[in-house]
Design an enzyme around this catalytic site. Structure first.
Site, PDB file in Angstrom:
ATOM      1  N   ALA A  50       0.850  -1.192   0.000  1.00  0.00           N
ATOM      2  CA  ALA A  50       0.000   0.000   0.000  1.00  0.00           C
ATOM      3  C   ALA A  50       0.886   1.242   0.000  1.00  0.00           C
ATOM      4  CB  ALA A  50      -0.897  -0.013   1.226  1.00  0.00           C
ATOM      5  N   TYR A  51       1.962   1.164   0.748  1.00  0.00           N
ATOM      6  CA  TYR A  51       2.912   2.273   0.809  1.00  0.00           C
ATOM      7  C   TYR A  51       3.533   2.492  -0.573  1.00  0.00           C
ATOM      8  CZ  TYR A  51       7.102   4.868   2.022  1.00  0.00           C
ATOM      9  OH  TYR A  51       8.087   5.799   2.067  1.00  0.00           O
ATOM     10  N   SER A  97       5.718 -21.088  13.067  1.00  0.00           N
ATOM     11  CA  SER A  97       4.419 -20.445  13.276  1.00  0.00           C
ATOM     12  C   SER A  97       3.364 -21.532  13.423  1.00  0.00           C
ATOM     13  CB  SER A  97       4.110 -19.511  12.121  1.00  0.00           C
ATOM     14  OG  SER A  97       4.315 -20.191  10.922  1.00  0.00           O
ATOM     15  N   GLU A 131      -3.945 -23.319  25.476  1.00  0.00           N
ATOM     16  CA  GLU A 131      -3.366 -22.088  26.033  1.00  0.00           C
ATOM     17  C   GLU A 131      -3.944 -20.883  25.296  1.00  0.00           C
ATOM     18  OE1 GLU A 131       0.726 -22.676  25.057  1.00  0.00           O
ATOM     19  OE2 GLU A 131       0.937 -24.403  26.386  1.00  0.00           O
ATOM     20  N   LYS A 133      -4.135 -17.635  23.283  1.00  0.00           N
ATOM     21  CA  LYS A 133      -3.115 -17.127  22.366  1.00  0.00           C
ATOM     22  C   LYS A 133      -3.055 -15.609  22.445  1.00  0.00           C
ATOM     23  CE  LYS A 133      -1.435 -17.518  17.642  1.00  0.00           C
ATOM     24  NZ  LYS A 133      -1.325 -16.114  17.287  1.00  0.00           N
ATOM     25  N   ASP A 135      -1.499 -12.118  21.316  1.00  0.00           N
ATOM     26  CA  ASP A 135      -0.814 -11.598  20.152  1.00  0.00           C
ATOM     27  C   ASP A 135       0.191 -10.556  20.617  1.00  0.00           C
ATOM     28  OD1 ASP A 135      -0.154 -11.376  17.555  1.00  0.00           O
ATOM     29  OD2 ASP A 135      -1.840 -10.105  17.007  1.00  0.00           O
ATOM     30  N   GLU A 190       5.940 -15.212  24.969  1.00  0.00           N
ATOM     31  CA  GLU A 190       5.355 -14.038  24.351  1.00  0.00           C
ATOM     32  C   GLU A 190       5.520 -12.837  25.271  1.00  0.00           C
ATOM     33  OE1 GLU A 190       4.218 -15.112  21.518  1.00  0.00           O
ATOM     34  OE2 GLU A 190       3.005 -13.498  20.689  1.00  0.00           O
ATOM     35  N   TYR A 258       5.771 -20.544  27.051  1.00  0.00           N
ATOM     36  CA  TYR A 258       4.857 -21.607  26.608  1.00  0.00           C
ATOM     37  C   TYR A 258       5.481 -22.700  25.752  1.00  0.00           C
ATOM     38  CZ  TYR A 258       4.694 -18.297  22.690  1.00  0.00           C
ATOM     39  OH  TYR A 258       5.028 -17.439  21.685  1.00  0.00           O
ATOM     40  N   LYS A 322      -2.287 -27.850  21.773  1.00  0.00           N
ATOM     41  CA  LYS A 322      -1.061 -28.615  21.512  1.00  0.00           C
ATOM     42  C   LYS A 322      -1.248 -30.041  21.987  1.00  0.00           C
ATOM     43  CE  LYS A 322       1.711 -24.515  22.421  1.00  0.00           C
ATOM     44  NZ  LYS A 322       2.641 -23.822  23.337  1.00  0.00           N
ATOM     45  N   LYS A 346      -8.742 -19.724  16.147  1.00  0.00           N
ATOM     46  CA  LYS A 346      -8.929 -18.278  16.255  1.00  0.00           C
ATOM     47  C   LYS A 346     -10.388 -17.944  16.534  1.00  0.00           C
ATOM     48  CE  LYS A 346      -4.778 -16.645  15.023  1.00  0.00           C
ATOM     49  NZ  LYS A 346      -4.563 -15.808  13.853  1.00  0.00           N
ATOM     50  N   CYS A 440      -2.374  -5.553 -19.572  1.00  0.00           N
ATOM     51  CA  CYS A 440      -1.611  -5.276 -18.362  1.00  0.00           C
ATOM     52  C   CYS A 440      -1.532  -3.765 -18.161  1.00  0.00           C
ATOM     53  CB  CYS A 440      -0.208  -5.858 -18.495  1.00  0.00           C
ATOM     54  SG  CYS A 440       0.877  -5.375 -17.141  1.00  0.00           S
ATOM     55  N   CYS A 443       2.562  -2.848 -18.548  1.00  0.00           N
ATOM     56  CA  CYS A 443       3.338  -2.951 -19.789  1.00  0.00           C
ATOM     57  C   CYS A 443       2.454  -2.957 -21.030  1.00  0.00           C
ATOM     58  CB  CYS A 443       4.239  -4.186 -19.768  1.00  0.00           C
ATOM     59  SG  CYS A 443       3.349  -5.725 -19.993  1.00  0.00           S
ATOM     60  N   CYS A 458      -0.773 -11.218 -17.140  1.00  0.00           N
ATOM     61  CA  CYS A 458      -0.084 -10.424 -18.142  1.00  0.00           C
ATOM     62  C   CYS A 458       0.826 -11.358 -18.924  1.00  0.00           C
ATOM     63  CB  CYS A 458       0.742  -9.348 -17.439  1.00  0.00           C
ATOM     64  SG  CYS A 458       2.039  -8.646 -18.461  1.00  0.00           S
ATOM     65  N   CYS A 464       7.701  -7.162 -18.989  1.00  0.00           N
ATOM     66  CA  CYS A 464       6.787  -6.392 -18.140  1.00  0.00           C
ATOM     67  C   CYS A 464       7.537  -5.855 -16.924  1.00  0.00           C
ATOM     68  CB  CYS A 464       5.615  -7.249 -17.689  1.00  0.00           C
ATOM     69  SG  CYS A 464       4.515  -6.372 -16.551  1.00  0.00           S
TER      70      CYS A 464
HETATM   71  S1  IVH Z   1       3.504 -22.222  20.316  1.00  0.00           S
HETATM   72  C1  IVH Z   1       5.595 -24.597  17.197  1.00  0.00           C
HETATM   73  N1  IVH Z   1       1.973 -21.175  22.139  1.00  0.00           N
HETATM   74  O1  IVH Z   1       1.624 -17.505  18.003  1.00  0.00           O
HETATM   75  C2  IVH Z   1       4.858 -23.852  18.211  1.00  0.00           C
HETATM   76  N2  IVH Z   1       2.577 -19.804  20.275  1.00  0.00           N
HETATM   77  O2  IVH Z   1       1.253 -18.260  15.163  1.00  0.00           O
HETATM   78  C3  IVH Z   1       4.756 -22.370  17.906  1.00  0.00           C
HETATM   79  N3  IVH Z   1       1.706 -17.522  20.372  1.00  0.00           N
HETATM   80  O3  IVH Z   1       4.901 -17.116  16.869  1.00  0.00           O
HETATM   81  C4  IVH Z   1       4.424 -21.492  19.020  1.00  0.00           C
HETATM   82  N4  IVH Z   1       0.644 -17.735  22.292  1.00  0.00           N
HETATM   83  O4  IVH Z   1       4.101 -15.675  18.820  1.00  0.00           O
HETATM   84  C5  IVH Z   1       2.606 -20.957  20.977  1.00  0.00           C
HETATM   85  N5  IVH Z   1       0.631 -20.374  23.841  1.00  0.00           N
HETATM   86  C6  IVH Z   1       1.266 -20.170  22.693  1.00  0.00           C
HETATM   87  C7  IVH Z   1       1.220 -18.925  22.017  1.00  0.00           C
HETATM   88  C8  IVH Z   1       1.892 -18.793  20.792  1.00  0.00           C
HETATM   89  C9  IVH Z   1       0.938 -16.918  21.304  1.00  0.00           C
HETATM   90  C10 IVH Z   1       2.184 -16.905  19.139  1.00  0.00           C
HETATM   91  C11 IVH Z   1       3.664 -16.983  18.931  1.00  0.00           C
HETATM   92  C12 IVH Z   1       3.870 -17.681  17.619  1.00  0.00           C
HETATM   93  C13 IVH Z   1       2.557 -17.473  16.963  1.00  0.00           C
HETATM   94  C14 IVH Z   1       2.286 -18.585  15.991  1.00  0.00           C
END
Ligand code: IVH
Length: 712
Positions: A50-51, A97, A131, A133, A135, A190, A258, A322, A346, A440, A443, A458, A464
C-alpha cells in the site's frame, strides 16, 4: 493535509494542474507520516504494498507535472537512515508459526489428520493442552547452566535480533532458573502489554506527540519522532526493539512462557509437565492454560475462553491447542513452517462496513492481475484498514461489487482483509460496475486467462516492468536471498535508475559504486553496507536459490524438495532441461519426487524452456553460484542421501509417518521405483513396486529391518 478520496481514485492521466498540485501535497504529507511510523519501527498502519502504491502514484503525477515537484517531495528524500540494527542471533532450533482453524469442523479435521498420520484407532483419545493465544512479540530465551544468557526476537524463524539487554529489563523474566534444570535450554514465550497499560501508554504517547507538534508550530527543535502504537502488539514489539534499554525498562511489559526450543536434555514427557517445570524454574505461565483429556473438550474450552475474553487483562485472538504427549509431538513433526501437532483456533473475525472508493489492479511476480479494493479508511479489530483483496475478476462479478458501494469488510487474525459482500440498500445510483482490464496496466501486453484459471495474467513476461520488479523484490526478500537493506523500496529505486534489471545485476552492483553514491541520500556508509550485504549473500544454499528464482508454484517447500533431490544447481538445471521431453527418464524422475505433482513439474519444464529465463539463470549462476544442498538430518544414518520408496501397508506406523521419518534422516522419498532407488520398504499387500524392485535388484527392506536401521 488529508487526501480527497475522489481525487485519490482518479487516474493521474486525467488530473488538472490544480488537482495534481493538491494530490502531490496530500501524498507528501501521507508518505512522510508513514515513513515516520515505519522508521519509528513496528507501527506501520499500511502494508508495504500500500505504501509502494502511494510512492508510485506520487511518481506518476510528478512525471506528468515536473514543474509541480515539491521541495519536500517523497521522491527527493530517501527515508531516514535505518536505525543501527541489533546483532543477529541464530536460534538453536527454528521458531515456527502455527496453522489456524476457525470452526469446530476445521478443528475436527485437524484432529482427524493427526489420527491419520499416527494411525490411531478411533477409541484412542487425543489429549491436548490448551493455552490462550496472546498476540504479542514471540521471543527465544537461552539459559546456560540456569543463567539467562541471550534473548532474541523471532526474525525469519531461523535467525532473529539479539535483544538481550532489553529483555533483561522485563520483571517477569527469570534471570536465573530454580534448580534442577538442563545444562542448556531455549525457552519460548510471548512478550505483551496488558490492555490497561497499553491505553495509558498510548495516551502518554499522544500527549508527547501533541507537545511535539506544538514545538513544530513554534519552530523549536523537535527531538525524536513519537510513535503512537495502534494496538498492544505493536506497543510490545516497539518497546522490545528499542536501541536504548532504558526506554524498554520504562514500558510495562510482561512475559508468558509456553514452549521450548533446543535443549541439552528433555525436561519432561508431556507438555503439561513441561509447563509445570516452567513454573518451577520461575516463569509466568498463563494461568488459564489447561490439560484436556480428549479433543471432545476443546469446543467447550474455546467457548469458555471466548466468554472470558473481554474481561481478561490482555488481548487474545484465539486458543492454541497442543498435543500433550511429547513422543507424539516428535513423531508428528512439522510441515513447512508449522507443527502438525498444534493449531491456533482463532476467534471469529471482526467485521465493519465502509465505502468502496476504487478498484486498483496490481501486477504480481508471475503476472497475475490482482484487483484490490481501495476503501474509506475504517477500524476493524483495532487496526485501520484501507485496502482489501478482491482475489480475481470472477469474485467481483459473483459478489456484484461496484465502485461506490458500501461493502462489508472482514479481518481475521493476520490474514489480508476480505470483502464479504455489499449492502445493496445503500447502493448509490451512480455506483459503477468494474470492467476488468484485458491488458496489463503496466506494460500494456495482453492479459489472458488460461483454461480453468480464474486468474488473468499479463503475457508480457520478462518485458513487463511490474513483473520484473516484483520478481526482483521476491529475489532479495528475507525468505529468499535475504539481502539486508535491499527491501522493496530500494529495489524500485535501483530499477527506476536503470541500475538493476535482473538478479545477476544485483551482484554486479559493486561495479557501479559511483552511480549508487550519486543517488540522493545514498551516502558512503549506506552504499558500503548494501554492497557488503550483497557480498554476504553471494553463495546461499541451493534451496534458497531455487526459491528466490520465483518460479510459479515453487514455494519454499518445493524448493527444498528439489534441492534435496538434485543436490547441485548443475544437476538440477540439466535434469530440468532434459525433462522437457514427456516420458523421458528425467521427466519420470521429476514426477517421482514425493510432493512434486504434475502441475509443478509442468511449471518447471516451462521455465527452463524459456530461453530468456534460462539465460538470466545462467547469468545469475555465474555471479552467485549456490552451495550444494546438504543431506538433511543425521548424516550418520544409513538412509542419509539415499533414495527410498515405501509401498504396501506398514504395521507400526502409517506410510505418511514413515516417509516423514525417512526425510528427517536425510533420505529422498520418491513415489516410484527405478534403478536409482536405493531402498524399497515393503509392507503387507505391496504390489507392483515390490516386484519392480526385485527385478531391478534394488535392496528390499521389511518393516522390521527399516525400523532397526532407522533406530526407531
Ligand atoms: S507455540 C511450534 N503457544 O503464536 C509452536 N505460540 O502463530 C509455535 N503464540 O509465533 C508457538 N501464544 O508468537 C505458541 N501459547 C502459545 C502462544 C503462541 C501466542 C504466538 C507466537 C507464535 C505465533 C504462531
Amino acid at each position: 493535509m488529508t487526501a480527497d478520496p475522489a481525487l485519490r481514485a482518479r487516474d493521474p492521466a486525467t488530473l488538472t494542474e490544480a488537482e495534481a498540485a493538491a494530490e502531490l501535497a496530500a501524498l507528501a504529507a501521507e508518505i512522510a507520516h508513514h515513513d515516520a511510523l515505519y522508521h519509528g519501527k513496528d507501527a506501520p498502519e499500511i502494508s508495504d504494498a500500500a505504501y509502494d502504491a502511494l510512492v508510485l502514484r506520487n511518481r506518476a503525477i510528478e512525471a506528468r507535472f515536473p514543474a509541480l515537484i515539491r521541495a519536500d517531495s517523497p521522491s527527493r528524500r530517501v527515508g531516514a537512515a535505518a536505525a543501527e540494527g541489533f546483532a543477529k542471533s541464530r536460534h538453536g532450533e527454528p521458531m515456527l508459526s502455527l496453522n489456524n482453524v476457525f470452526s469446530e469442523e476445521e478443528f475436527a479435521e485437524f484432529c482427524a489428520s493427526i489420527r491419520r498420520f499416527l494411525g490411531l484407532p478411533a477409541e484412542e483419545k487425543l489429549p491436548f493442552v490448551a493455552e490462550p493465544k496472546i498476540d504479542g512479540l514471540s521471543i527465544n530465551l537461552l539459559y546456560e547452566h540456569g543463567a539467562f544468557a541471550k534473548g532474541a526476537t523471532r526474525g525469519d524463524g531461523m535467525e532473529g535480533e539479539d535483544v538481550t539487554q532489553n529483555l533483561l529489563t522485563i520483571p517477569s523474566l527469570p534471570k536465573r532458573l530454580r534448580a534442577p534444570y538442563p545444562a542448556r535450554i531455549e525457552i519460548r514465550g510471548e512478550v505483551f502489554m496488558d490492555k490497561a497499560d497499553f491505553l495509558a501508554f498510548r495516551a502518554a504517547q499522544e500527549r508527547a506527540f501533541e507537545e511535539r507538534e506544538q514545538r513544530r508550530a513554534r519552530g523549536e527543535k523537535l527531538g525524536e519522532a513519537i510513535v503512537i502504537p495502534a494496538n498492544p502488539r505493536n506497543a510490545a514489539a516497539g518497546s522490545v526493539r528499542q536501541l536504548d534499554p532504558r526506554i524498554t525498562a520504562s514500558r510495562p511489559l510482561k512475559l508468558f512462557a509456553y514452549a521450548m526450543g533446543a535443549a541439552s536434555e528433555p525436561p519432561a514427557d508431556s507438555h503439561h509437565e513441561f509447563l509445570a517445570r516452567l513454573k518451577h524454574w520461575g516463569f509466568a505461565v498463563n494461568p488459564l492454560s489447561k490439560r484436556l483429556a480428549s479433543e471432545q473438550e476443546a469446543a467447550a474450552f474455546q467457548r469458555s475462553i471466548g466468554e472470558q475474553r473481554a474481561s481478561l487483562a490482555y488481548d487474545i485472538d484465539g486458543v492454541v491447542y497442543k498435543i500433550d504427549r511429547l513422543d507424539w509431538q516428535r513423531r508428528l513433526g512439522f510441515v513447512g513452517r508449522a507443527p502438525r501437532w498444534a493449531t491456533a483456533w482463532k476467534f471469529p473475525a471482526e467485521q465493519a462496513t465502509t465505502r468502496l472508493l476504487d478498484i486498483e489492479i496490481q501486477v504480481g511476480r508471475t503476472g497475475a492481475l490482482t484487483p484490490r479494493a481501495v476503501m474509506q479508511p475504517v477500524t476493524v479489530g483495532g487496526v485501520v484498514v484501507r485496502h482489501a483483496t478482491l482475489h480475481n475478476e470472477d469474485e467481483i462479478a459473483r459478489k456484484d461489487i461496484r465502485i461506490g458501494d458500501t461493502v462489508i469488510l472482514q479481518r481475521a487474525g493476520d490474514v489480508i482483509p476480505q470483502i464479504l459482500g455489499v449492502v445493496l440498500e445503500k447502493r448509490p445510483r451512480d455506483a459503477r460496475p468494474f470492467v476488468f482490464p484485458d491488458h496489463c496496466p503496466v506494460c500494456g501486453s495482453h492479459a489472458i486467462r488460461d483454461g480453468e484459471d480464474v486468474v488473468r495474467r499479463c503475457t508480457g513476461g520478462l518485458i513487463c516492468a511490474a513483473q520484473t520488479v516484483e520478481r526482483l523484490k521476491h529475489f532479495a526478500s528475507r525468505r529468499a536471498m535475504d539481502i539486508e537493506g535491499l527491501g522493496e523500496e530500494n529495489i524500485q529505486i535501483l530499477f527506476d535508475r536503470d541500475l538493476v534489471h535482473s538478479p545477476a545485476e544485483i551482484f554486479r552492483l559493486h561495479q557501479h559504486r559511483e552511480k549508487l553514491l550519486a543517488l540522493e541520500g545514498w551516502g558512503d556508509r549506506k552504499v558500503g553496507k548494501l554492497l557488503d550485504a550483497i557480498e554476504a549473500r553471494r553463495h546461499v544454499p541451493l534451496e534458497r536459490f531455487i526459491f528466490a528464482l520465483g518460479i510459479r508454484r515453487i514455494g519454499e517447500q518445493n524448493a527444498k524438495l528439489l534441492a534435496r533431490h538434485y543436490h547441485t544447481l548443475e544437476e538440477w538445471r540439466a535434469k530440468m532441461i532434459a525433462a522437457h521431453v514427456v516420458g523421458s527418464e528425467a521427466r519420470e524422475e521429476l514426477g517421482s519426487i514425493q510432493g512434486i505433482g504434475p502441475a509443478i513439474a509442468e511449471e518447471l519444464v516451462e521455465f527452463f524452456a524459456e530461453p530468456r529465463a534460462l539465460a538470466a539463470l545462467d547469468d545469475l549462476a555465474r555471479e552467485a553460484p549456490p552451495l550444494p544442498a546438504e543431506a538433511a538430518g543425521a548424516s550418520d544414518s544409513p538412509f542419509a542421501g539415499k533414495t527410498m520408496v515405501f509401498t504396501g501397508t506398514l504395521e507400526t506406523m502409517t506410510r505418511d509417518e514413515a516417509e516423514a521419518q525417512a526425510e528427517r534422516l536425510g533420505a529422498k522419498v520418491t513415489k516410484s521405483v527405478s534403478k536409482k532407488t536405493d531402498f524399497v520398504v515393503v509392507g503387507t499387500d505391496a504390489g507392483s513396486k515390490a516386484t519392480k524392485a526385485a527385478e531391478l535388484g534394488v535392496r528390499i527392506l521389511t518393516e522390521a529391518e527399516w525400523r532397526q536401521m532407522a533406530a526407531l
